[in-house]
Design an enzyme around this catalytic site. Structure first.
Site, PDB file in Angstrom:
ATOM      1  N   THR A  31       1.338  -0.881  -0.067  1.00 40.44           N
ATOM      2  CA  THR A  31      -0.015   0.270   0.070  1.00 40.44           C
ATOM      3  C   THR A  31       0.628   1.437   0.349  1.00 40.44           C
ATOM      4  OG1 THR A  31       0.228   0.328   2.751  1.00 40.44           O
ATOM      5  CG2 THR A  31      -1.727  -1.121   0.908  1.00 40.44           C
ATOM      6  N   LYS A  63      -8.154   1.763   3.038  1.00 37.25           N
ATOM      7  CA  LYS A  63      -7.441   0.849   1.399  1.00 37.25           C
ATOM      8  C   LYS A  63      -7.262  -0.284   1.970  1.00 37.25           C
ATOM      9  CE  LYS A  63      -3.921   2.805   3.728  1.00 37.25           C
ATOM     10  NZ  LYS A  63      -1.975   4.311   3.742  1.00 37.25           N
ATOM     11  N   THR A  64      -6.835  -0.930   3.172  1.00 36.33           N
ATOM     12  CA  THR A  64      -7.850  -1.868   3.717  1.00 36.33           C
ATOM     13  C   THR A  64      -8.271  -2.803   3.600  1.00 36.33           C
ATOM     14  OG1 THR A  64      -6.088  -2.241   5.289  1.00 36.33           O
ATOM     15  CG2 THR A  64      -4.334  -2.358   3.432  1.00 36.33           C
ATOM     16  N   ILE A 124      -5.967   2.263  11.655  1.00 40.03           N
ATOM     17  CA  ILE A 124      -7.453   1.208  11.819  1.00 40.03           C
ATOM     18  C   ILE A 124      -7.205   0.081  10.406  1.00 40.03           C
ATOM     19  CG2 ILE A 124      -9.909   1.753  10.945  1.00 40.03           C
ATOM     20  CD1 ILE A 124      -9.553   3.944  13.344  1.00 40.03           C
ATOM     21  N   LYS A 135      -5.700 -13.933  14.876  1.00 44.66           N
ATOM     22  CA  LYS A 135      -6.874 -14.719  14.993  1.00 44.66           C
ATOM     23  C   LYS A 135      -6.865 -15.581  14.495  1.00 44.66           C
ATOM     24  CE  LYS A 135     -11.676 -15.101  14.821  1.00 44.66           C
ATOM     25  NZ  LYS A 135     -12.443 -14.674  14.745  1.00 44.66           N
ATOM     26  N   TYR A 213      16.343 -11.468  39.903  1.00 42.11           N
ATOM     27  CA  TYR A 213      15.791 -12.223  41.457  1.00 42.11           C
ATOM     28  C   TYR A 213      14.791 -11.537  41.535  1.00 42.11           C
ATOM     29  CZ  TYR A 213      19.390 -11.110  43.993  1.00 42.11           C
ATOM     30  OH  TYR A 213      20.553 -11.028  45.165  1.00 42.11           O
ATOM     31  N   HIS A 273      17.146   0.951  51.410  1.00 40.69           N
ATOM     32  CA  HIS A 273      16.382   0.324  52.292  1.00 40.69           C
ATOM     33  C   HIS A 273      14.521   1.677  51.627  1.00 40.69           C
ATOM     34  CE1 HIS A 273      18.741  -2.873  53.215  1.00 40.69           C
ATOM     35  NE2 HIS A 273      18.365  -2.269  54.171  1.00 40.69           N
ATOM     36  N   GLU A 325      26.307   1.293  46.871  1.00 41.15           N
ATOM     37  CA  GLU A 325      25.774   0.305  45.567  1.00 41.15           C
ATOM     38  C   GLU A 325      25.661   1.095  44.254  1.00 41.15           C
ATOM     39  OE1 GLU A 325      25.218  -2.712  45.482  1.00 41.15           O
ATOM     40  OE2 GLU A 325      25.033  -3.455  47.223  1.00 41.15           O
ATOM     41  N   PHE A 461      -0.173  14.467  62.175  1.00 41.70           N
ATOM     42  CA  PHE A 461      -0.691  15.181  63.780  1.00 41.70           C
ATOM     43  C   PHE A 461       0.146  13.960  64.402  1.00 41.70           C
ATOM     44  CE2 PHE A 461      -4.558  13.366  62.321  1.00 41.70           C
ATOM     45  CZ  PHE A 461      -4.220  12.458  63.154  1.00 41.70           C
TER      46      PHE A 461
END
Length: 512
Positions: A31, A63-64, A124, A135, A213, A273, A325, A461
């Site tokens: 296209t 178009k498609t 679209i 699908k 991990y 931490h 670190e 508070f």
């Protein structure tokens, strides 16, 4: 002859893929701009109009979207009725669909684009063809990612077709892509109508890395980034040196960036931490680091440091003496980098501090079976709105120290108490089940530095006056807290009894 539809906005590596298909018995239907690009590069194509016997209309919006396209994609090859229908209607089978979508993300993040220009980048036909092909993955190969070109071609060259396993994997990727695409469009529309809480919330992120991990070694973990990246974030940080970031490193680094973002002058944050163990400021970044380190020289061991100015040699020499670190900064002077890089495991990161005020998405927290969503706590507290509730009045300089302490305590886990002087934090009491214990911890750390200029800040508070009394008996003369307790007056009276200047901000900063 087998047929493939190719219609792409991103033409990266397309020529080799298209050429490989034609060399292995495929006719290519294409296209618009894609067809022009392929033809100009010597690859013969069939126009979509020749297939549909219908012109592109509405400036290419249609178009498609045609039965001769979707019929050829969706027909089951093992269904005689489907095949008979195609023969009766003169529809050819389509065996491969290669589509990537209009660049909606690129357009929506371009501040120069108008709403009408953004709307035109909502694809679209592309998603429709992708979904049809996915699908029908039992019979059709669907390709939407350039990284899959090679494996698809390799299988076609070897076996004449792709495997069912590969087609199923490619189909799954399609629905991931189209879901993310639709989520981004939905987010844009929600922003246009000022809809902060849509009935159905769909978030989309891109996988950055699979972690070794998670929080603990028995937990698997993955690192994802917002589909619209934010420059001032750990996701966009550039790692210059050191070993790979862990799950906990990333959480801590994010917490450090949230804190350092609050301060404009030279500031250093030490963090452990997800709680600050030292925040310091100075005329230079070296002075700021000196103050942050003094805030808690014990807890910073094995922690991370964030600095909002380039790291110079003198600062690097001091940082090099510690076990850390991570160090995060806008940049590193060449000599400073050489010093720090001598430690092979120390992670050195840079972040774009010029983008620290860019808007960010709401923050999310998972719960079993659901998700909590809230705005980030960005609201700036204006000292002008604070209320002095005691007989003792703070001086303008003391108010500046209160402001510093208030910004800092905002990032301490609740119940949170923080003691600070004009240059740095002195003690932090974080995450305690009751406020008086947090007070005791913070004052214990700060005790030897407490003088008349020190401020005790509380993120919420005081439910009773015991915290104020304990602080007073340990030398605290200035307190900043949000107020709002039914027993506020008890705390005010206790402050007056000991000559404490207490300010109420009217806004709490819980951090759970």
């Amino acid at each position: 002859m087998k047929k493939a539809i190719i219609s792409v906005s991103d033409k990266t590596n397309l020529l080799d893929f298209a050429k490989g298909l034609t060399e292995n018995g495929f006719e290519i239907i294409s296209t618009g701009g894609t067809q022009k690009y392929l033809n100009e590069n010597g690859i013969e194509t069939i126009s979509i109009e020749e297939v549909t016997d219908f012109p592109e209309i509405l400036d290419g919006r249609v178009k498609t979207l045609h039965p001769k396209v979707h019929g050829g994609i969706l027909a089951k090859r093992d269904n005689d009725d489907h095949l008979a229908t195609l023969k009766e209607l003169n529809i050819d089978l389509i065996d491969l669909v290669c589509v990537n979508l209009y660049p909606f993300k690129k357009t929506v993040t371009d501040e120069s684009k108008t709403n009408s220009e953004i709307i035109e980048q909502i694809d679209i036909g592309g998603p429709s063809m992708l979904r049809s092909a996915a699908k029908n993955y039992q019979d059709v190969t669907v390709v939407t990612d350039q990284s899959d070109y090679e494996v698809v071609l390799d299988q076609i060259k070897k076996d004449g077709h792709t495997s069912l396993e590969l087609r199923q994997r490619l189909a799954a990727k399609v629905f991931q892509k189209t879901a993310a695409y639709d989520a981004l469009i939905s987010s844009y529309f929600n922003s246009q109508i000022n809809q902060p809480a849509p009935q159905n919330l769909t978030l989309t992120y891109n996988l950055i890395d699979e972690m070794r991990y998670g929080e603990n070694s028995q937990q698997k973990a993955w690192f994802y980034e917002d589909v619209v990246p934010k420059k001032f974030s750990i996701c966009q940080a550039k790692q210059l040196h050191g070993k790979k970031l862990s799950f906990n490193n990333i959480k801590d680094a994010d917490a450090a960036l949230r804190i350092i973002r609050e301060f404009d002058g030279p500031t250093a944050v030490g963090l452990k931490h997800m709680n600050p163990c030292g925040i310091g400021k100075g005329e230079t970044i070296e002075e700021a680091w000196d103050q942050a380190y003094l805030g808690d020289p014990v807890s910073i061991f094995g922690g991370i440091v964030a600095l909002n100015r380039p790291v110079d040699v003198k600062t690097a020499e001091k940082l090099h003496k510690l076990f850390l670190e991570i160090i995060i900064a806008p940049s590193y002077d060449d000599d400073a980098y050489e010093i720090l890089a001598k430690k092979k495991n120390l992670r050195l990161l840079t972040v774009d501090f010029e983008r620290k005020d860019e808007p960010v998405r709401n923050e999310t927290v998972s719960v079993m079976g659901g998700l909590l969503v809230q705005e980030q706590d960005f609201l700036a507290d204006d000292v002008k709105d604070w209320k002095v509730v005691t007989k003792k009045q703070p001086t303008p300089e003391q108010l500046k120290t209160m402001e510093f302490a208030w910004k800092a305590v905002k990032f301490v886990k609740s119940n949170a108490i923080l003691v600070a002087n004009p240059q740095r934090t002195l003690g932090v009491g974080a995450g305690q089940p009751n406020r008086i214990d947090a007070v005791k911890i913070a004052i214990e750390h700060a005790q030897k530095y407490i003088d008349d200029e020190c401020v005790l800040a509380s993120d919420a508070f005081f439910p009773m006056n015991d915290s104020v009394e304990y602080a007073a008996k340990h030398g605290i003369k200035l307190i900043v807290q949000p107020g709002g307790s039914i027993r506020d007056q008890d705390s005010i009276d206790m402050a007056d009894k000991y000559g404490i200047a207490m300010v109420m901000t009217g806004r709490r900063h819980f951090r759970h």
